[in-house]
Design an enzyme around this catalytic site. Structure first.
Site, PDB file in Angstrom:
ATOM      1  CG  HIS A   1     -55.229  -6.449 -18.437  1.00 25.98           C
ATOM      2  ND1 HIS A   1     -55.661  -5.197 -18.824  1.00 25.98           N
ATOM      3  CD2 HIS A   1     -53.935  -6.544 -18.856  1.00 25.98           C
ATOM      4  CE1 HIS A   1     -54.671  -4.566 -19.448  1.00 25.98           C
ATOM      5  NE2 HIS A   1     -53.624  -5.369 -19.470  1.00 25.98           N
TER       6      HIS A   1
ATOM      7  CG  HIS B   1     -51.090  -5.565 -22.096  1.00 20.48           C
ATOM      8  ND1 HIS B   1     -51.133  -5.116 -20.801  1.00 20.48           N
ATOM      9  CD2 HIS B   1     -49.812  -5.985 -22.287  1.00 20.48           C
ATOM     10  CE1 HIS B   1     -49.945  -5.257 -20.228  1.00 20.48           C
ATOM     11  NE2 HIS B   1     -49.111  -5.781 -21.109  1.00 20.48           N
TER      12      HIS B   1
ATOM     13  CB  CYS C   1     -57.457  -3.690 -21.642  1.00 24.59           C
ATOM     14  SG  CYS C   1     -58.598  -4.460 -20.454  1.00 24.59           S
TER      15      CYS C   1
END
Length: 261
Positions: A30, A42, A153
């Site tokens: 991530h 994010h 992301c």
């Protein structure tokens, strides 16, 4: 930070850094932008999910943020029900994982020496203040619809760092997505079935994998352009507005040459 690992200590992270943390036993990472004062911007799909596009990844990638339940983070609260571009403290972003920094301006040799995609790029980064401006602007205005292969992301963080967008959106800027596509191409490529010998097959497969990763990197692609963040948001809003119109209104808004073709 070593040659094989981009792991860093928390004291070493700087505002404007593109950081990431591995999820699900190194299946997926991530990504986000550290904007300073312990905060990370994010991009998530929503409801704590990183995917949701009907792919097999939905079964193995389950969360991009900590679900605090009855014990919310004292800094962030419970972020698990939020979606889009969100801001979290570093602890919530890491979700118990280690901290890594994404590298920019690496050489092609260093890029290919990294066996996994999504950890570096040949492209250069813009100054930290410009990176933070984009990340905060998109926090307020969004980054479009989440898609694990086209707009994820890592795509968000790379855009914040470079301002580059890909014209062909079959696969976005994400090195992780490009790695999956390159690996799938090797497996499914029919010419490899006719290569004699296991050794030759392995060499050919490795070569195809490396080439696939390299040509898909944001720093090597020809179909990219620098797009100001304000224009990006305007274009995304126009696209959403167009998609929400009835079909007859869409026809009225199209150029005459498209109507007659």
């Amino acid at each position: 930070m070593g040659f094989l690992s981009n792991k860093i200590y928390r004291d070493d992270v700087k505002p404007g850094d593109h950081i990431y943390s591995w999820r699900q036993a190194y299946v997926y990472a991530h990504h986000g932008i550290y904007v300073g004062e312990g905060q990370v911007n994010h991009f998530t799909r929503g409801d704590g999910q990183e995917t949701g596009t009907g792919t097999f990844l939905d079964k193995i990638i389950v969360s991009s943020s900590v679900n605090h339940g009855e014990n919310p983070c004292p800094n962030c609260g419970d972020r698990s029900q939020l979606g889009g571009v969100i801001s979290s403290c570093l602890d919530c972003f890491l979700a118990g994982g280690d901290l890594y920094v994404f590298e920019y301006s690496v050489s092609p040799a260093i890029f290919l020496a990294k066996p996994r995609g999504g950890v570096c790029t040949i492209a250069s980064s813009d100054p930290p203040e410009e990176v933070i401006y984009r990340a905060n602007f998109l926090l307020q205005n969004g980054f479009g619809v989440y898609n694990v292969f086209k707009n994820n992301c890592e795509d968000f963080a790379i855009y914040c760092k470079t301002g580059l967008l890909v014209a062909n959106t079959d696969v976005g800027r994400s090195g992780q997505a490009a790695t999956m596509v390159a690996a799938a191409s090797v497996v499914l490529s029919s010419p490899l079935r006719f290569v004699a010998g296991f050794g030759s097959l392995a060499v050919a497969g490795c070569g195809m994998y490396c080439v696939g990763r390299l040509v898909s990197d944001i720093g090597m692609r020809w179909d990219v352009s620098k797009v100001p963040v304000e224009r990006l948001v305007t274009d995304m809003n126009d696209l959403v507005g167009m998609e929400s119109k009835p079909e007859d209104e869409k026809m009225e808004s199209e150029p005459e040459d498209k109507k007659t073709t």
